[in-house]
Write a protein that holds these residues in place. Structure first.
Motif, PDB file in Angstrom:
ATOM      1  N   ASP A 119       0.848  -1.192   0.000  1.00  0.00           N
ATOM      2  CA  ASP A 119       0.000   0.000   0.000  1.00  0.00           C
ATOM      3  C   ASP A 119       0.882   1.240   0.000  1.00  0.00           C
ATOM      4  O   ASP A 119       2.119   1.146  -0.012  1.00  0.00           O
ATOM      5  N   ARG A 120       0.273   2.405   0.032  1.00  0.00           N
ATOM      6  CA  ARG A 120       1.013   3.663  -0.050  1.00  0.00           C
ATOM      7  C   ARG A 120       1.933   3.900   1.141  1.00  0.00           C
ATOM      8  O   ARG A 120       2.821   4.742   1.093  1.00  0.00           O
ATOM      9  N   ASN A 121       1.724   3.171   2.241  1.00  0.00           N
ATOM     10  CA  ASN A 121       2.564   3.318   3.435  1.00  0.00           C
ATOM     11  C   ASN A 121       3.678   2.293   3.519  1.00  0.00           C
ATOM     12  O   ASN A 121       4.422   2.266   4.491  1.00  0.00           O
ATOM     13  N   GLY A 122       3.774   1.407   2.522  1.00  0.00           N
ATOM     14  CA  GLY A 122       4.830   0.408   2.511  1.00  0.00           C
ATOM     15  C   GLY A 122       4.474  -0.896   3.195  1.00  0.00           C
ATOM     16  O   GLY A 122       5.345  -1.734   3.433  1.00  0.00           O
ATOM     17  N   ASN A 123       3.191  -1.100   3.515  1.00  0.00           N
ATOM     18  CA  ASN A 123       2.746  -2.342   4.150  1.00  0.00           C
ATOM     19  C   ASN A 123       2.441  -3.391   3.083  1.00  0.00           C
ATOM     20  O   ASN A 123       1.778  -3.093   2.089  1.00  0.00           O
ATOM     21  N   ALA A 124       2.905  -4.613   3.308  1.00  0.00           N
ATOM     22  CA  ALA A 124       2.600  -5.718   2.405  1.00  0.00           C
ATOM     23  C   ALA A 124       1.137  -6.102   2.614  1.00  0.00           C
ATOM     24  O   ALA A 124       0.750  -6.519   3.699  1.00  0.00           O
ATOM     25  N   ILE A 125       0.317  -5.951   1.575  1.00  0.00           N
ATOM     26  CA  ILE A 125      -1.125  -6.165   1.671  1.00  0.00           C
ATOM     27  C   ILE A 125      -1.567  -7.395   0.884  1.00  0.00           C
ATOM     28  O   ILE A 125      -2.460  -8.126   1.289  1.00  0.00           O
ATOM     29  N   ALA A 126      -0.935  -7.626  -0.245  1.00  0.00           N
ATOM     30  CA  ALA A 126      -1.364  -8.697  -1.139  1.00  0.00           C
ATOM     31  C   ALA A 126      -0.164  -9.183  -1.942  1.00  0.00           C
ATOM     32  O   ALA A 126       0.935  -8.636  -1.836  1.00  0.00           O
ATOM     33  N   TYR A 127      -0.409 -10.221  -2.726  1.00  0.00           N
ATOM     34  CA  TYR A 127       0.635 -10.699  -3.632  1.00  0.00           C
ATOM     35  C   TYR A 127      -0.013 -11.339  -4.849  1.00  0.00           C
ATOM     36  O   TYR A 127      -1.130 -11.828  -4.792  1.00  0.00           O
ATOM     37  N   VAL A 128       0.719 -11.269  -5.955  1.00  0.00           N
ATOM     38  CA  VAL A 128       0.284 -11.907  -7.189  1.00  0.00           C
ATOM     39  C   VAL A 128       1.002 -13.245  -7.276  1.00  0.00           C
ATOM     40  O   VAL A 128       2.227 -13.294  -7.161  1.00  0.00           O
ATOM     41  N   ALA A 174       8.426  -0.010  -7.543  1.00  0.00           N
ATOM     42  CA  ALA A 174       7.697   1.244  -7.791  1.00  0.00           C
ATOM     43  C   ALA A 174       7.257   1.931  -6.504  1.00  0.00           C
ATOM     44  O   ALA A 174       6.711   3.033  -6.548  1.00  0.00           O
ATOM     45  N   LEU A 175       7.487   1.303  -5.367  1.00  0.00           N
ATOM     46  CA  LEU A 175       7.033   1.825  -4.080  1.00  0.00           C
ATOM     47  C   LEU A 175       7.710   3.163  -3.760  1.00  0.00           C
ATOM     48  O   LEU A 175       8.937   3.250  -3.788  1.00  0.00           O
ATOM     49  N   PRO A 176       6.933   4.228  -3.480  1.00  0.00           N
ATOM     50  CA  PRO A 176       7.528   5.545  -3.231  1.00  0.00           C
ATOM     51  C   PRO A 176       8.080   5.731  -1.811  1.00  0.00           C
ATOM     52  O   PRO A 176       8.674   6.763  -1.519  1.00  0.00           O
ATOM     53  N   VAL A 177       7.879   4.758  -0.936  1.00  0.00           N
ATOM     54  CA  VAL A 177       8.403   4.809   0.441  1.00  0.00           C
ATOM     55  C   VAL A 177       9.151   3.508   0.704  1.00  0.00           C
ATOM     56  O   VAL A 177       9.120   2.580  -0.105  1.00  0.00           O
ATOM     57  N   LEU A 181      -5.549  -0.272  -0.370  1.00  0.00           N
ATOM     58  CA  LEU A 181      -5.327  -1.341  -1.338  1.00  0.00           C
ATOM     59  C   LEU A 181      -6.204  -2.549  -1.025  1.00  0.00           C
ATOM     60  O   LEU A 181      -6.782  -3.153  -1.927  1.00  0.00           O
ATOM     61  N   SER A 182      -6.364  -2.884   0.229  1.00  0.00           N
ATOM     62  CA  SER A 182      -7.193  -4.047   0.581  1.00  0.00           C
ATOM     63  C   SER A 182      -8.665  -3.774   0.232  1.00  0.00           C
ATOM     64  O   SER A 182      -9.345  -4.667  -0.289  1.00  0.00           O
ATOM     65  N   GLN A 183      -9.166  -2.568   0.457  1.00  0.00           N
ATOM     66  CA  GLN A 183     -10.544  -2.242   0.069  1.00  0.00           C
ATOM     67  C   GLN A 183     -10.700  -2.315  -1.438  1.00  0.00           C
ATOM     68  O   GLN A 183     -11.701  -2.833  -1.945  1.00  0.00           O
ATOM     69  N   PHE A 184      -9.742  -1.774  -2.161  1.00  0.00           N
ATOM     70  CA  PHE A 184      -9.756  -1.800  -3.614  1.00  0.00           C
ATOM     71  C   PHE A 184      -9.867  -3.235  -4.124  1.00  0.00           C
ATOM     72  O   PHE A 184     -10.707  -3.547  -4.948  1.00  0.00           O
ATOM     73  N   LEU A 185      -9.025  -4.121  -3.603  1.00  0.00           N
ATOM     74  CA  LEU A 185      -9.031  -5.514  -4.041  1.00  0.00           C
ATOM     75  C   LEU A 185     -10.287  -6.248  -3.621  1.00  0.00           C
ATOM     76  O   LEU A 185     -10.821  -7.095  -4.354  1.00  0.00           O
ATOM     77  N   MET A 186     -10.812  -5.939  -2.434  1.00  0.00           N
ATOM     78  CA  MET A 186     -12.012  -6.618  -1.951  1.00  0.00           C
ATOM     79  C   MET A 186     -13.243  -6.245  -2.760  1.00  0.00           C
ATOM     80  O   MET A 186     -14.255  -6.945  -2.699  1.00  0.00           O
ATOM     81  N   ASN A 187     -13.188  -5.189  -3.542  1.00  0.00           N
ATOM     82  CA  ASN A 187     -14.293  -4.860  -4.439  1.00  0.00           C
ATOM     83  C   ASN A 187     -14.507  -5.955  -5.470  1.00  0.00           C
ATOM     84  O   ASN A 187     -15.571  -6.019  -6.092  1.00  0.00           O
ATOM     85  N   GLY A 188     -13.526  -6.819  -5.644  1.00  0.00           N
ATOM     86  CA  GLY A 188     -13.645  -7.907  -6.601  1.00  0.00           C
ATOM     87  C   GLY A 188     -13.892  -9.257  -5.992  1.00  0.00           C
ATOM     88  O   GLY A 188     -14.045 -10.256  -6.708  1.00  0.00           O
ATOM     89  N   ALA A 189     -13.934  -9.347  -4.671  1.00  0.00           N
ATOM     90  CA  ALA A 189     -14.099 -10.639  -4.011  1.00  0.00           C
ATOM     91  C   ALA A 189     -15.549 -11.121  -4.099  1.00  0.00           C
ATOM     92  O   ALA A 189     -16.472 -10.337  -4.189  1.00  0.00           O
ATOM     93  N   LYS A 190     -15.709 -12.428  -4.104  1.00  0.00           N
ATOM     94  CA  LYS A 190     -17.053 -13.024  -4.106  1.00  0.00           C
ATOM     95  C   LYS A 190     -17.486 -13.271  -2.688  1.00  0.00           C
ATOM     96  O   LYS A 190     -16.723 -13.556  -1.826  1.00  0.00           O
TER      97      LYS A 190
END
Length: 121
Positions: free
Chosen positions: A7-16, A71-74, A112-121
């Protein structure tokens, strides 16, 4: 091969997980979205969420929502242990992809987690 998303604060939120059909898992193991062949991000519910280009996750408004480590800015924070992957749902029919907006310099207020959860079933 796996790639961590921060996320924008440098926290690991997800992975591909590129070896698992380009699935994007949250750190808690929940499958939330996936990348198609054109690097568009789709939720398992079929929603087009955004794009993944040059290490940046872009939302439909053209704002940055997440980053890979290059690409992380922090500075990236410590990555905790990942939880076991949970059952991956079937993919719903995909919405037509939205037109790509002009990319903005600002970062989205949505996490980032909210953004991704918009796609969860």
């Amino acid at each position: 091969m796996q790639e961590t998303l921060f996320d924008r604060n440098g926290n690991a939120i997800a992975y591909v997980d590129y070896d698992d059909e380009n699935t994007i898992y949250l750190w808690n193991g929940k499958p939330a979205a996936y990348l198609d062949d054109d690097k568009r991000i789709y939720g398992f519910n079929g929603k087009h969420l955004g794009w993944y280009e040059n290490g940046v996750i872009w939302n439909l408004s053209g704002e940055k929502n997440g980053f890979n480590d290059s690409a992380l800015p922090v500075f990236a924070k410590f990555e905790p242990f990942k939880s076991f992957k949970k059952f991956k749902p079937f993919k719903s029919f995909k919405q037509f992809a939205k037109t790509k907006p002009y990319y903005k310099t600002n970062t989205s207020k949505e996490s980032l987690s909210q953004f991704l959860m918009n796609g969860a079933k």
